[in-house]
Scaffold this motif. Structure first.
Motif, short mmCIF file in Angstrom:
data_model
loop_
_atom_site.label_atom_id
_atom_site.label_comp_id
_atom_site.label_asym_id
_atom_site.label_seq_id
_atom_site.Cartn_x
_atom_site.Cartn_y
_atom_site.Cartn_z
N LEU A 158 -10.18 18.61 -52.65
CA LEU A 158 -10.74 17.83 -51.55
C LEU A 158 -10.18 16.42 -51.63
O LEU A 158 -10.26 15.78 -52.68
CB LEU A 158 -12.26 17.80 -51.63
N MET A 159 -9.62 15.93 -50.55
CA MET A 159 -9.02 14.60 -50.52
C MET A 159 -9.65 13.78 -49.40
O MET A 159 -9.60 14.16 -48.24
CB MET A 159 -7.50 14.68 -50.32
N THR A 160 -10.25 12.66 -49.79
CA THR A 160 -10.76 11.73 -48.79
C THR A 160 -9.73 10.62 -48.56
O THR A 160 -9.01 10.23 -49.48
CB THR A 160 -12.09 11.10 -49.22
N THR A 171 -13.79 7.55 -42.64
CA THR A 171 -13.36 8.36 -43.78
C THR A 171 -13.09 9.76 -43.30
O THR A 171 -13.93 10.38 -42.63
CB THR A 171 -14.44 8.39 -44.88
N THR A 172 -11.91 10.27 -43.63
CA THR A 172 -11.51 11.60 -43.22
C THR A 172 -11.31 12.49 -44.44
O THR A 172 -11.01 12.02 -45.53
CB THR A 172 -10.22 11.56 -42.39
N LEU A 173 -11.48 13.79 -44.24
CA LEU A 173 -11.38 14.75 -45.32
C LEU A 173 -10.23 15.71 -45.08
O LEU A 173 -10.04 16.20 -43.95
CB LEU A 173 -12.69 15.55 -45.44
N GLY A 186 -11.13 16.54 -40.62
CA GLY A 186 -11.72 15.65 -39.64
C GLY A 186 -12.50 14.51 -40.27
O GLY A 186 -12.47 14.29 -41.48
N ILE A 187 -13.24 13.78 -39.44
CA ILE A 187 -14.03 12.64 -39.89
C ILE A 187 -15.30 13.12 -40.58
O ILE A 187 -16.01 14.00 -40.07
CB ILE A 187 -14.40 11.74 -38.70
N VAL A 188 -15.59 12.55 -41.75
CA VAL A 188 -16.83 12.90 -42.46
C VAL A 188 -17.77 11.71 -42.61
O VAL A 188 -18.97 11.89 -42.78
CB VAL A 188 -16.53 13.52 -43.84
N PRO A 239 -24.00 20.00 -48.25
CA PRO A 239 -23.94 21.43 -48.61
C PRO A 239 -22.54 22.01 -48.55
O PRO A 239 -22.28 23.07 -49.13
CB PRO A 239 -24.85 22.08 -47.55
N ASP A 240 -21.61 21.30 -47.86
CA ASP A 240 -20.30 21.91 -47.59
C ASP A 240 -19.14 20.92 -47.67
O ASP A 240 -18.00 21.28 -47.34
CB ASP A 240 -20.30 22.55 -46.21
N ALA A 241 -19.38 19.69 -48.08
CA ALA A 241 -18.38 18.61 -48.16
C ALA A 241 -17.97 18.08 -46.79
O ALA A 241 -17.12 17.20 -46.70
CB ALA A 241 -17.14 19.04 -48.95
N LEU A 242 -18.59 18.59 -45.73
CA LEU A 242 -18.28 18.13 -44.37
C LEU A 242 -19.42 17.31 -43.77
O LEU A 242 -19.18 16.33 -43.06
CB LEU A 242 -17.99 19.32 -43.45
N HIS A 243 -20.65 17.70 -44.04
CA HIS A 243 -21.81 17.06 -43.44
C HIS A 243 -22.60 16.37 -44.54
O HIS A 243 -23.17 17.01 -45.42
CB HIS A 243 -22.68 18.10 -42.73
N TRP A 244 -22.66 15.03 -44.46
CA TRP A 244 -23.17 14.22 -45.56
C TRP A 244 -24.46 13.51 -45.19
O TRP A 244 -24.57 12.92 -44.11
CB TRP A 244 -22.12 13.20 -46.00
N LYS A 245 -25.44 13.55 -46.12
CA LYS A 245 -26.70 12.83 -45.96
C LYS A 245 -26.77 11.73 -47.00
O LYS A 245 -26.67 12.00 -48.20
CB LYS A 245 -27.90 13.77 -46.14
#
Length: 371
Positions: A158-160, A171-173, A186-188, A239-245
């Motif tokens: 995984l690269m940010t 920040t994109t992933l 996409g954008i995270v 939960p998936d490295a895409l949607h962050w809380k």
């Protein structure tokens, strides 16, 4: 601090601009302002990979009473012209627009990411993969892709990165199975949340990350607090490295007792040790236009990374003028070391940094330092 290995391994003179993604697409001469801030990971073949930020700038940005900026558009690149009396050019890395009521800036270069393969010990270059360069692909990246951080989680890379545009500074992933071919996810994280570092491993069943939101306004801590208001390192889970809380508790904060870390942000992705998560981060001491950047470290609780087990009060890695002496004719700032990667090498860690926003530095740090 004395290190067994502490050297520059890749710099501006090592970039072949004839193989740049901008080559023959701009109609203007460019040069490498810096080849620096490399994300780092270990490849399946055992070698190390640097994702080097190449800041490619115009050789003559000022012409005809205007300063020019490079912008990605479609499959090509264009130049935008701004009247000189409309901008402030005191910082060589950018220019600020005058007026408008808030800060607006443009860059003197466009950044893309160049994969550079190093030997397993990080001492030398094995190959440079120009055909796998990561370049702007979306409108939200039109001013460049910057400052990669790479984490390997469950066999997946995984690269940010920071993606820059008038739309947002986001920040994109990217993800990869082999750390060579990268897919843009996409954008995270949205506007001005920089230095996102994904932990190299799950906590419970979640991905965790350090983040660093920026702003022009911070609320003061109470008088006598041990903390200083300003940019700090926060936490988030996914939960998936895409949607962050965002996590409810704060992360690493600047201490009020020193100005050496008055501003701080993430460095290398946290790695798990017997004593907790090892986090290398940067602290910035105010001085002049840019400040003094140094690398510090903290150990975080393995189950609750908002809890600091122990932390360094002195810098781990400092700017090294002797390393950049052979490149002094290319330097435009000093007093900066910006750590961006870490790899396990048995009794020591291999640490990757950007030196003076100019070149890539590799440092071997004994594990005993963190005991």
């Amino acid at each position: 601090m004395s290190f067994t290995v502490d050297r520059l391994v890749f710099g501006p003179r090592d970039v072949d601009l004839s193989r740049s993604p901008l080559a023959s697409k701009l109609g203007a001469e460019t040069y490498v302002l810096g080849a620096f801030n490399p994300g780092m990971t270990r490849l399946p073949n055992g070698n190390l990979l640097l994702m080097v930020r190449v800041a490619e700038a115009l050789r003559t940005p000022i012409a005809g009473g205007h300063i020019h900026a490079i912008r990605s558009e479609g499959d090509g690149y264009v130049l935008d012209a701004w009247p000189l009396d409309f901008v402030d050019t005191s910082d060589p890395r950018k220019f600020m627009m005058r007026g408008g009521g808030w800060k607006v800036m443009a860059l003197t270069s466009l950044s893309w990411l160049l994969p550079v393969e190093l030997s397993a010990d990080g001492r030398g270059v094995v190959a440079v993969h120009y055909d796998r360069a990561v370049t702007p692909r979306a409108p939200y990246q039109c001013y460049g892709v910057e400052d990669a951080r790479i984490s390997r989680v469950g066999g997946r890379y995984l690269m940010t990165t920071c993606s820059v545009s008038p739309e947002r500074h986001s920040t994109t992933l990217y993800s990869s199975e082999d750390a060579i071919d990268w897919m843009l996810e996409g954008i995270v994280l949205d506007h001005q949340n920089k230095d996102m570092l994904i932990f190299e491993g799950l906590i419970g069943d979640k991905h965790w990350a350090q983040t660093r939101p920026l702003g022009d306004l911070y609320f003061a801590y109470p008088p006598g607090s041990e903390w200083r208001a300003g940019p700090s390192i926060n936490l988030a889970s996914s939960p998936d490295a895409l949607h962050w809380k965002p996590f409810d508790k704060p992360g690493i904060r600047p201490h009020s007792a020193t100005v050496a870390t008055a501003r701080m942000g993430g460095g290398a992705p946290p790695v798990l040790t017997d004593d907790g998560w090892l986090s290398l981060w940067h602290g910035v001491e105010p001085l002049g236009v840019v400040g003094i950047y140094r690398t510090y470290w903290s150990l975080l609780d393995r189950d609750d990374p908002s809890q600091v087990v122990r932390s360094s009060h002195g810098p781990l890695i400092e700017p090294a003028p002797a390393l950049t002496e052979p490149l002094k004719d290319l330097m435009y700032i000093d007093n900066v070391v910006f750590t961006t990667g870490i790899a396990d090498a048995g009794d020591h860690y291999i640490v990757a940094s950007g030196e003076a926003d100019l070149a890539c530095r590799i440092t071997h740090v004994p594990k005993t330092v963190f005991a």
